[in-house]
Design a protein around this motif. Sequence first.
Motif, PDB file in Angstrom:
ATOM      1  N   SER A  28       0.825  -1.207   0.000  1.00 41.07           N
ATOM      2  CA  SER A  28       0.000   0.000   0.000  1.00 41.07           C
ATOM      3  C   SER A  28       0.861   1.260   0.000  1.00 41.07           C
ATOM      4  N   GLU A  29       0.195   2.386  -0.206  1.00 42.19           N
ATOM      5  CA  GLU A  29       0.761   3.695   0.102  1.00 42.19           C
ATOM      6  C   GLU A  29       0.084   4.139   1.398  1.00 42.19           C
ATOM      7  N   PRO A  30       0.713   3.867   2.534  1.00 45.77           N
ATOM      8  CA  PRO A  30       0.024   4.001   3.818  1.00 45.77           C
ATOM      9  C   PRO A  30      -0.396   5.425   4.150  1.00 45.77           C
ATOM     10  N   ASP A  31      -1.527   5.537   4.829  1.00 43.23           N
ATOM     11  CA  ASP A  31      -1.968   6.790   5.437  1.00 43.23           C
ATOM     12  C   ASP A  31      -1.604   6.686   6.913  1.00 43.23           C
ATOM     13  N   ASN A  32      -0.567   7.407   7.338  1.00 44.77           N
ATOM     14  CA  ASN A  32      -0.085   7.264   8.705  1.00 44.77           C
ATOM     15  C   ASN A  32      -1.060   7.776   9.760  1.00 44.77           C
ATOM     16  N   SER A  33      -2.131   8.417   9.319  1.00 41.77           N
ATOM     17  CA  SER A  33      -3.164   8.822  10.269  1.00 41.77           C
ATOM     18  C   SER A  33      -4.276   7.778  10.370  1.00 41.77           C
ATOM     19  N   ALA A  34      -4.157   6.707   9.577  1.00 36.31           N
ATOM     20  CA  ALA A  34      -5.209   5.679   9.567  1.00 36.31           C
ATOM     21  C   ALA A  34      -4.627   4.362   9.046  1.00 36.31           C
TER      22      ALA A  34
ATOM     23  N   TYR B  95      19.074 -13.994   7.266  1.00 38.29           N
ATOM     24  CA  TYR B  95      18.821 -15.438   7.383  1.00 38.29           C
ATOM     25  C   TYR B  95      20.119 -16.223   7.343  1.00 38.29           C
ATOM     26  N   GLY B  96      20.034 -17.479   7.811  1.00 40.45           N
ATOM     27  CA  GLY B  96      21.219 -18.302   7.951  1.00 40.45           C
ATOM     28  C   GLY B  96      21.881 -18.112   9.304  1.00 40.45           C
ATOM     29  N   LYS B  97      21.099 -17.597  10.278  1.00 39.99           N
ATOM     30  CA  LYS B  97      21.619 -17.376  11.624  1.00 39.99           C
ATOM     31  C   LYS B  97      21.799 -18.718  12.348  1.00 39.99           C
ATOM     32  N   GLU B  98      22.633 -18.732  13.346  1.00 40.05           N
ATOM     33  CA  GLU B  98      22.858 -19.955  14.105  1.00 40.05           C
ATOM     34  C   GLU B  98      21.546 -20.432  14.722  1.00 40.05           C
ATOM     35  N   GLY B  99      21.207 -21.692  14.470  1.00 40.11           N
ATOM     36  CA  GLY B  99      19.964 -22.238  14.990  1.00 40.11           C
ATOM     37  C   GLY B  99      18.716 -21.799  14.257  1.00 40.11           C
ATOM     38  N   TYR B 100      18.857 -20.892  13.303  1.00 33.98           N
ATOM     39  CA  TYR B 100      17.752 -20.411  12.461  1.00 33.98           C
ATOM     40  C   TYR B 100      16.651 -19.712  13.260  1.00 33.98           C
ATOM     41  N   ALA B 101      17.000 -19.122  14.407  1.00 32.81           N
ATOM     42  CA  ALA B 101      16.016 -18.390  15.208  1.00 32.81           C
ATOM     43  C   ALA B 101      16.026 -16.913  14.826  1.00 32.81           C
ATOM     44  N   ASN B 102      14.843 -16.312  14.786  1.00 34.27           N
ATOM     45  CA  ASN B 102      14.705 -14.894  14.452  1.00 34.27           C
ATOM     46  C   ASN B 102      14.623 -14.034  15.713  1.00 34.27           C
ATOM     47  N   PRO B 103      15.106 -12.797  15.635  1.00 32.36           N
ATOM     48  CA  PRO B 103      14.765 -11.796  16.649  1.00 32.36           C
ATOM     49  C   PRO B 103      13.355 -11.266  16.365  1.00 32.36           C
ATOM     50  N   PHE B 104      12.839 -10.424  17.247  1.00 33.52           N
ATOM     51  CA  PHE B 104      11.583  -9.731  16.948  1.00 33.52           C
ATOM     52  C   PHE B 104      11.778  -8.915  15.673  1.00 33.52           C
ATOM     53  N   PHE B 105      10.696  -8.698  14.934  1.00 33.72           N
ATOM     54  CA  PHE B 105      10.833  -7.979  13.668  1.00 33.72           C
ATOM     55  C   PHE B 105       9.580  -7.177  13.347  1.00 33.72           C
ATOM     56  N   ILE B 106       9.701  -6.339  12.330  1.00 29.76           N
ATOM     57  CA  ILE B 106       8.587  -5.553  11.802  1.00 29.76           C
ATOM     58  C   ILE B 106       8.553  -5.740  10.286  1.00 29.76           C
ATOM     59  N   ALA B 107       7.407  -6.115   9.754  1.00 31.94           N
ATOM     60  CA  ALA B 107       7.185  -6.172   8.306  1.00 31.94           C
ATOM     61  C   ALA B 107       6.243  -5.023   7.955  1.00 31.94           C
ATOM     62  N   TYR B 108       6.564  -4.297   6.868  1.00 31.47           N
ATOM     63  CA  TYR B 108       5.788  -3.079   6.637  1.00 31.47           C
ATOM     64  C   TYR B 108       5.903  -2.598   5.192  1.00 31.47           C
ATOM     65  N   ALA B 109       4.940  -1.761   4.822  1.00 32.01           N
ATOM     66  CA  ALA B 109       5.027  -1.013   3.572  1.00 32.01           C
ATOM     67  C   ALA B 109       5.923   0.196   3.829  1.00 32.01           C
ATOM     68  N   PRO B 110       6.847   0.514   2.916  1.00 31.92           N
ATOM     69  CA  PRO B 110       7.859   1.543   3.188  1.00 31.92           C
ATOM     70  C   PRO B 110       7.324   2.914   3.566  1.00 31.92           C
ATOM     71  N   GLY B 111       6.089   3.231   3.247  1.00 32.61           N
ATOM     72  CA  GLY B 111       5.552   4.549   3.614  1.00 32.61           C
ATOM     73  C   GLY B 111       5.173   4.702   5.057  1.00 32.61           C
ATOM     74  N   VAL B 112       5.209   3.591   5.831  1.00 34.07           N
ATOM     75  CA  VAL B 112       4.855   3.682   7.251  1.00 34.07           C
ATOM     76  C   VAL B 112       5.923   4.457   8.023  1.00 34.07           C
ATOM     77  N   ASP B 113       5.491   5.407   8.832  1.00 38.33           N
ATOM     78  CA  ASP B 113       6.391   6.169   9.706  1.00 38.33           C
ATOM     79  C   ASP B 113       6.656   5.322  10.954  1.00 38.33           C
ATOM     80  N   LEU B 114       7.757   4.567  10.928  1.00 42.11           N
ATOM     81  CA  LEU B 114       8.032   3.597  11.976  1.00 42.11           C
ATOM     82  C   LEU B 114       8.336   4.263  13.311  1.00 42.11           C
ATOM     83  N   LYS B 115       7.844   3.632  14.367  1.00 43.06           N
ATOM     84  CA  LYS B 115       8.097   4.104  15.730  1.00 43.06           C
ATOM     85  C   LYS B 115       9.221   3.262  16.347  1.00 43.06           C
ATOM     86  N   GLU B 116       9.912   3.842  17.289  1.00 45.77           N
ATOM     87  CA  GLU B 116      10.961   3.104  18.007  1.00 45.77           C
ATOM     88  C   GLU B 116      10.332   2.122  18.966  1.00 45.77           C
ATOM     89  N   ALA B 117      11.119   1.121  19.323  1.00 41.86           N
ATOM     90  CA  ALA B 117      10.630   0.088  20.252  1.00 41.86           C
ATOM     91  C   ALA B 117      10.300   0.699  21.613  1.00 41.86           C
TER      92      ALA B 117
END
Length: 265
Positions: A155-161, A243-265
Motif C-alpha cells: 500500500s501507500e500508507p496513510d499514517n493517520s489511519a 537469514y542463515g543465523k545460528e539455529g535459524y532463530a529470528n529476533p523480533f521484527f517488523i514487516a511493513y510497507a515503506p511509507g509507514v512512519d516507523l516508531k521506536e521500540a
Amino acid sequence: MTYDELIPVIRRLALEAGDKIMEIYNADDFEVKVKSDASPVTEADEAADALISAGLTEAFPDILLVTEEQAASHTRTGDTFLIVDPLDGTKEFINRRGDFTVNIALVENGTPTRGVVYAPAKGRMFYTLADGRSVEESGPFDKSGAGQASPISVSEPDNSALMVVASKSHRDQATDDYIGKYQVKDSKSAGSSLKFCLVATGEADLYPRLGRTMEWDTAAGHAVLAGAGGKVIRFDDHTPLTYGKEGYANPFFIAYAPGVDLKEA
C-alpha cells in the motif's frame, strides 16, 4: 539452478502439499503429537514435509535443504539454501480455523529472494516470479503450469489511519503496546505467514512480531513481501532481518510497507 527452474517446482510442490494437508484437515480426526520444544505437530506437517523434501531433493540435489520437521537440518549452514515450513500455523490447523500455509523459500547471502506461500483452506497462493516480482494466483490451481496470476504491491500508507495485522495465536500485551504507538484505522488478526502476504497485497500496512519465530516461519512470506515492495527489519535496531543465523532463530521484527512512519521500540 536458475530462478526459471525453481519457481515452477516450488509452486507445484506447494500445491501438492496443500492437497495432502487438506485430505487430513477434512478427515474426521487426525493425530496430534508434541515435539521436544512443546510445540504441536500433526500428521499433516509430517506428510507435507516428506512430499516437499523429496521433491526439492530430486530437483535440486546440490542445494542445502532446511526444514522445520527435520531437526538434523537445523545445524547445517550455507550461503544458499532452500528453507521449508510444510505447515505454518499448526495451531490454526488443529483448531480448524483455516489460517495455515505451506512455505518454501530460497535464501541467498542472508536474504530470502524467491518463495511461495500457499493457504490451501483459503484458496490463496502468493509467490515470486523468476524476475523477483510477486503475484497472487487465484484458483482453480493447475499443478502443471501457472494459472491466472495478478501482480501484487504494498500500500501507500496513510499514517493517520493505518491498517495493522498481528498474530492470531501469539498476540500479547507488548504487541498491543507497540501497535498503540500508531494511529490505527483497523487491526486484524491472522495466522501463519499470511500476515506477510496481507502486507504484500496492501490489505495491511504493518505487521509487528514481538515473539519467537524461526526462519522457516518467515522466509517465504518475507520473499513475497519483498517482491511486492515491502520490507522486513529487526525490531530492536531497524536493520534488515537476515537469514542463515545460528539455529535459524529470528529476533523480533517488523514487516511493513515503506511509507509507514516507523516508531521506536
